[in-house]
Design a protein around this motif. Structure first.
Motif, mmCIF file in Angstrom:
data_model
loop_
_atom_site.group_PDB
_atom_site.id
_atom_site.type_symbol
_atom_site.label_atom_id
_atom_site.label_comp_id
_atom_site.label_asym_id
_atom_site.label_seq_id
_atom_site.Cartn_x
_atom_site.Cartn_y
_atom_site.Cartn_z
ATOM 1 N N LEU A 1 -15.807 -33.454 -9.238
ATOM 2 C CA LEU A 1 -16.044 -32.737 -7.987
ATOM 3 C C LEU A 1 -17.485 -32.240 -7.913
ATOM 4 O O LEU A 1 -17.995 -31.643 -8.862
ATOM 5 C CB LEU A 1 -15.092 -31.543 -7.874
ATOM 6 C CG LEU A 1 -13.593 -31.831 -7.766
ATOM 7 C CD1 LEU A 1 -12.813 -30.522 -7.807
ATOM 8 C CD2 LEU A 1 -13.274 -32.600 -6.495
ATOM 9 N N SER A 2 -18.114 -32.434 -6.766
ATOM 10 C CA SER A 2 -19.420 -31.833 -6.532
ATOM 11 C C SER A 2 -19.228 -30.336 -6.324
ATOM 12 O O SER A 2 -18.115 -29.871 -6.027
ATOM 13 C CB SER A 2 -20.061 -32.447 -5.290
ATOM 14 O OG SER A 2 -19.324 -32.078 -4.123
ATOM 15 N N ALA B 1 -20.009 -28.525 -3.803
ATOM 16 C CA ALA B 1 -19.507 -28.281 -2.445
ATOM 17 C C ALA B 1 -18.026 -28.629 -2.347
ATOM 18 O O ALA B 1 -17.245 -27.914 -1.691
ATOM 19 C CB ALA B 1 -20.311 -29.093 -1.431
ATOM 20 N N ARG B 2 -17.616 -29.719 -3.006
ATOM 21 C CA ARG B 2 -16.203 -30.110 -2.964
ATOM 22 C C ARG B 2 -15.351 -29.128 -3.751
ATOM 23 O O ARG B 2 -14.221 -28.803 -3.358
ATOM 24 C CB ARG B 2 -16.036 -31.518 -3.523
ATOM 25 C CG ARG B 2 -14.681 -32.140 -3.214
ATOM 26 C CD ARG B 2 -14.571 -32.498 -1.756
ATOM 27 N NE ARG B 2 -15.384 -33.667 -1.448
ATOM 28 C CZ ARG B 2 -15.788 -33.993 -0.235
ATOM 29 N NH1 ARG B 2 -15.460 -33.235 0.801
ATOM 30 N NH2 ARG B 2 -16.523 -35.065 -0.009
ATOM 31 N N GLN C 1 -15.966 -25.938 -4.069
ATOM 32 C CA GLN C 1 -15.832 -24.759 -3.211
ATOM 33 C C GLN C 1 -14.809 -24.994 -2.111
ATOM 34 O O GLN C 1 -14.007 -24.103 -1.795
ATOM 35 C CB GLN C 1 -17.195 -24.402 -2.623
ATOM 36 C CG GLN C 1 -18.177 -23.851 -3.650
ATOM 37 C CD GLN C 1 -19.627 -23.963 -3.222
ATOM 38 O OE1 GLN C 1 -19.927 -24.533 -2.162
ATOM 39 N NE2 GLN C 1 -20.541 -23.448 -4.040
ATOM 40 N N ALA C 2 -14.823 -26.195 -1.528
ATOM 41 C CA ALA C 2 -13.846 -26.512 -0.484
ATOM 42 C C ALA C 2 -12.428 -26.508 -1.043
ATOM 43 O O ALA C 2 -11.490 -25.978 -0.429
ATOM 44 C CB ALA C 2 -14.174 -27.861 0.150
ATOM 45 N N LEU C 3 -12.262 -27.092 -2.226
ATOM 46 C CA LEU C 3 -10.935 -27.120 -2.843
ATOM 47 C C LEU C 3 -10.467 -25.696 -3.139
ATOM 48 O O LEU C 3 -9.301 -25.358 -2.886
ATOM 49 C CB LEU C 3 -10.967 -27.945 -4.126
ATOM 50 C CG LEU C 3 -9.626 -28.090 -4.859
ATOM 51 C CD1 LEU C 3 -8.615 -28.836 -4.002
ATOM 52 C CD2 LEU C 3 -9.825 -28.810 -6.202
ATOM 53 N N TYR D 1 -5.545 -31.055 -0.137
ATOM 54 C CA TYR D 1 -6.503 -32.075 -0.562
ATOM 55 C C TYR D 1 -7.167 -32.738 0.639
ATOM 56 O O TYR D 1 -8.367 -33.010 0.636
ATOM 57 C CB TYR D 1 -5.796 -33.109 -1.442
ATOM 58 C CG TYR D 1 -5.087 -32.495 -2.638
ATOM 59 C CD1 TYR D 1 -5.637 -31.410 -3.321
ATOM 60 C CD2 TYR D 1 -3.853 -32.977 -3.063
ATOM 61 C CE1 TYR D 1 -4.984 -30.829 -4.403
ATOM 62 C CE2 TYR D 1 -3.195 -32.414 -4.152
ATOM 63 C CZ TYR D 1 -3.763 -31.335 -4.814
ATOM 64 O OH TYR D 1 -3.102 -30.770 -5.880
ATOM 65 N N ALA E 1 -9.728 -30.400 2.037
ATOM 66 C CA ALA E 1 -10.881 -30.309 1.142
ATOM 67 C C ALA E 1 -11.709 -31.596 1.145
ATOM 68 O O ALA E 1 -12.701 -31.685 0.422
ATOM 69 C CB ALA E 1 -10.422 -29.980 -0.272
ATOM 70 N N GLY E 2 -11.285 -32.583 1.950
ATOM 71 C CA GLY E 2 -12.038 -33.829 2.053
ATOM 72 C C GLY E 2 -11.734 -34.832 0.965
ATOM 73 O O GLY E 2 -12.538 -35.745 0.714
ATOM 74 N N LEU E 3 -10.562 -34.691 0.322
ATOM 75 C CA LEU E 3 -10.173 -35.605 -0.757
ATOM 76 C C LEU E 3 -9.160 -36.619 -0.234
ATOM 77 O O LEU E 3 -8.162 -36.230 0.376
ATOM 78 C CB LEU E 3 -9.571 -34.811 -1.913
ATOM 79 C CG LEU E 3 -10.526 -33.789 -2.553
ATOM 80 C CD1 LEU E 3 -9.761 -32.820 -3.437
ATOM 81 C CD2 LEU E 3 -11.605 -34.506 -3.352
#
Length: 304
Positions: free
Chosen positions: A73-74, A76-77, A79-81, A258, A261-263
Motif C-alpha cells: 500500500l502507498s 495515500a492508500r 490512509q484511505a484504507l 476495499y 479505498a480504491g482497491l
C-alpha cells in the motif's frame, strides 16, 4: 429446593436475588456510571472535517496488517484504507448496539432479571448515547453508515434459559471485541483527537458493561447447568457461539470498504485475507479475552 408453588422462572429470580456478590457489583457499577455520566450532545466538539491525509484507525488494527498486501500500500492508500475501515468499525457499532438495545429492553423488569434491571437502565442509556455518537461520526465525516450485512445465524435454540444465555453471551462477545479496538485507538497519538476521544469514552463505559456482562453470563450459564441440559443442547449452544465468533470477526472484512479505498476486487481480497496466517493469528488475539473467559467458566473447553 424450590419453594412450594413457585414457578421455575421465579425460583431462578430468587436464586439470583440472593447473590450478594452480584448485588455488590451492580451497586458499584451503578455508582460509577452515575459518577462518570456525561452528556454526549455537549461533550463532543465536532470539528468541521477530519483530514483525509491522516490515519483514522491504527494501522495495526487494519484487516491488511501483517500481510504482504499491507507492504504494497502507498501512504495515500493506507490512509484511505484506515479511513474507510474506521467508518466500517463505527457502522458495526451502530448495528450491534441497535440489536443489543432491543434484546436488553425486552428483558428489563421481567421475571429472572429483577436484580440487574436497575443497572439495565444505565446500560440502555449509555448504549443509546454510543449509537448516537458513532452514527454522528460516520454521517458527518463519511456521509454514510455502511449497511448491516451480518448474517442472521440459523439454529439458535428457543429454550428460554438457553436463549437468555446466548443473548448476553453475544452482547459480551460484541463488547469485548469492540473494546480491543477502542483501547488501542484511544491511546494512539497518530490519530485525530476526535477519534481518540470517541474511543476513550466508549472504552470508559464498556469497561463497566464488560464487568457486568461477565458476571451475568456466568450466572446464566450456572442457572442453565442446574437444569442438567442434555449433550445435544449443549453441543448446539457451543456450535452457535462458535459461528457467532466467526461472523463477528468476518464483519471487519468488508468488500465495500476495499472498494471505497480504491482497491479492486474486494470480495477476492476478503477471501484472501480471511485465510491468511497472519490474520488468523490476529483474530486469536482479538478474541483472546472472550475465548479465555468462555473456557474458564466451562462453556467451551481448551479445544475451542
Amino acid at each position: 429446593m424450590r419453594p412450594p408453588n413457585t414457578p421455575p422462572a421465579r425460583a431462578a429470580a430468587t436464586a439470583t436475588a440472593d447473590d450478594t456478590e452480584f448485588r455488590t457489583l451492580l451497586d458499584r457499577l451503578s455508582d460509577k456510571a452515575t459518577e462518570d455520566y456525561y452528556n454526549p450532545f455537549t461533550t463532543f466538539d465536532w470539528p468541521a472535517t477530519i483530514p483525509t491525509d491522516e490515519l483514522w484507525m491504527s494501522p495495526e488494527l487494519l484487516s491488511f496488517h501483517g500481510t504482504e498486501l499491507m507492504d504494497e500500500l502507498s501512504p495515500a492508500r493506507l490512509q484511505a484504507l484506515s479511513r474507510w475501515e474506521s467508518v466500517n468499525f463505527y457502522s458495526l457499532n451502530v448495528h450491534g448496539i441497535r440489536e443489543l438495545l432491543i434484546e436488553v429492553t425486552r428483558r428489563v423488569h421481567t421475571p429472572g432479571f429483577e436484580l440487574p434491571s436497575e443497572f439495565f437502565h444505565h446500560f440502555i442509556g449509555e448504549e443509546n448515547d454510543h449509537m448516537w455518537f458513532f452514527a454522528t461520526f460516520c454521517l458527518k465525516y463519511a456521509g454514510k453508515i455502511y449497511p448491516d450485512k451480518s448474517v442472521k445465524l440459523p439454529g439458535a435454540p428457543r429454550d428460554p434459559d438457553i436463549e437468555n444465555f446466548l443473548v448476553f453471551a453475544r452482547i459480551l462477545i460484541f463488547e469485548q471485541v469492540v473494546d480491543h479496538y477502542n483501547v488501542r485507538m484511544a491511546a494512539d497519538r497518530r490519530l485525530h483527537p476526535t477519534v481518540r476521544h470517541l474511543n476513550h469514552l466508549h472504552h470508559q463505559d464498556e469497561s463497566r458493561h464488560i464487568a457486568f456482562g461477565c458476571r451475568l453470563v456466568h450466572l446464566l450459564w450456572n442457572r442453565l447447568l442446574e437444569r442438567d441440559p442434555d449433550d445435544v443442547a449443549l453441543r448446539e449452544l457451543r456450535d452457535y457461539l462458535g459461528r457467532y465468533l466467526t461472523t463477528s470477526i468476518e464483519s471487519f472484512y468488508n468488500p465495500a470498504v476495499y472498494r471505497d479505498a480504491g482497491l479492486p476486487d474486494g470480495f477476492a481480497l476478503r477471501r484472501r485475507l480471511l485465510t491468511h496466517p497472519a490474520r488468523q493469528a490476529a483474530h486469536a488475539k482479538v478474541l483472546h479475552k472472550t475465548t479465555g473467559f468462555l473456557n474458564r467458566i466451562g462453556v467451551f473447553d481448551a479445544r475451542h
